[in-house]
Design an enzyme around this catalytic site. Structure first.
Site, PDB file in Angstrom:
ATOM      1  N   ASP A 144      40.694   5.767 -42.790  1.00  0.00           N
ATOM      2  CA  ASP A 144      40.320   6.689 -41.610  1.00  0.00           C
ATOM      3  C   ASP A 144      40.652   8.225 -41.968  1.00  0.00           C
ATOM      4  OD1 ASP A 144      42.625   7.845 -39.442  1.00  0.00           O
ATOM      5  OD2 ASP A 144      43.099   5.790 -40.520  1.00  0.00           O
ATOM      6  N   SER A 145      39.521   8.817 -41.694  1.00  0.00           N
ATOM      7  CA  SER A 145      39.560  10.368 -42.014  1.00  0.00           C
ATOM      8  C   SER A 145      40.168  10.570 -43.527  1.00  0.00           C
ATOM      9  CB  SER A 145      40.808  11.036 -41.155  1.00  0.00           C
ATOM     10  OG  SER A 145      40.682  12.430 -41.076  1.00  0.00           O
ATOM     11  N   ALA A 146      41.318  11.340 -43.796  1.00  0.00           N
ATOM     12  CA  ALA A 146      41.476  11.267 -45.240  1.00  0.00           C
ATOM     13  C   ALA A 146      41.843  10.152 -45.861  1.00  0.00           C
ATOM     14  CB  ALA A 146      42.859  12.320 -45.234  1.00  0.00           C
TER      15      ALA A 146
END
Length: 299
Positions: A144-146
């Protein structure tokens, strides 16, 4: 969508904004406290601290009905915060819904360890699995995300190293463009309750440490050649400043002849599947991600 659910999460995220004047350690503690407050870790899993190479990792297993297959999960946190424990709502959710085990490495964080330390660590974790004799056809990258960005850049690094690629990629609200040139960076300003161009500047500077963001390992949405990649599932919300990171990577994947699903949900925030149990759309998104993984991993 439940407007009440969405409004509650929106208020909580706006109140939890990180502060650029705080140290990396203070912001790390703030993210950990936020995730702990939400109490989103699902039942039906057991966790064990382990190692992947020389990095600490968390093994997440289903209590019941285990199936053969491994999810190598990369947590988010803008490359400066986060941990395997903070991502357990997503890691645990996927484990419960698929029956696959997950391994989540604690990759090194900036500013102490800037680019490409995180990619070096996630690639090393994948090497360990292969050296243990695991079939790449039974391994998926998820994050998720980074960490969603790491699913793609780790795959690029694995291909460059001559390693076999995993069976699938699942990326929740991935950060895929360090150049920050997506139109949604400005179009979703103020609509996104969690991220903004200004909020992303400090962690980006820490991670880049002066390096040019115009590199495929930093901005794959605009620069990467995805030829030969495994099937990809991208899940993102319409309210996100990072929306166009996913839409542009999906276009690059399609143009490279890669199977890709761009799964866009209206009115939800960054990394919204992490709110499974409190947001209906999050549970539904995790169901779709679990189905995708079950279809792609060799049984």
């Amino acid at each position: 969508m439940s407007r009440e659910q969405r409004a509650k999460i929106d208020r909580m995220l706006r109140a939890s904004q990180s502060d650029a004047t705080k140290s990396a350690e203070e912001n790390r503690a703030g993210l950990a406290a936020l995730m702990a407050t939400m109490k989103l870790v699902p039942e039906g899993i057991r966790t064990t601290e382990t190692t992947l190479g020389d990095r600490r990792a968390v093994l997440v297993e289903p209590v019941e009905h285990p199936r053969a297959g491994t999810i190598l999960y990369f947590h988010g946190g803008s490359f400066v915060s986060g941990s395997p424990e903070a991502a357990l709502s997503l890691t645990g959710g996927l484990v419960v819904k698929t029956g696959f085990r997950a391994l989540s490495p604690a990759y090194r964080l900036a500013p102490e360890h800037p680019f490409p330390a995180a990619i070096d660590d996630t690639l090393a974790a994948y090497r360990v699995l292969l050296e243990r004799g695991e079939d790449p056809c039974a391994i998926a990258f998820a994050g998720d995300s980074a960490g969603g960005g790491l699913t793609v850049t780790t795959c690029l690094a694995a291909r460059a190293a001559g390693l076999p690629l995993p069976a699938a990629i699942v990326a929740f609200s991935p950060g895929l463009d360090a150049t920050r040139t997506g139109e949604s960076m400005d179009a979703k300003e103020g609509i996104d309750p969690f991220l903004s161009r200004e909020k992303l500047k400090p962690p980006s500077a820490m991670y880049l440490a002066g390096q040019d963001p115009h590199q495929e390992l930093l901005s794959p949405a605009v620069l990467a050649d995805l030829t030969g990649f495994p099937p990809i599932l991208l899940q993102v919300g319409t309210n996100e400043v990072l929306l166009d990171d996913s839409t542009r990577l999906a276009a690059r994947a399609r143009n490279a002849g890669v199977d890709v699903i761009l799964d866009v949900t209206a009115g939800v925030p960054h990394a919204f599947p992490s709110f499974a149990g409190v947001l209906d759309e999050a549970d539904q998104a995790l169901d779709r991600a679990a189905l995708f993984l079950a279809q792609q991993l060799k049984r």
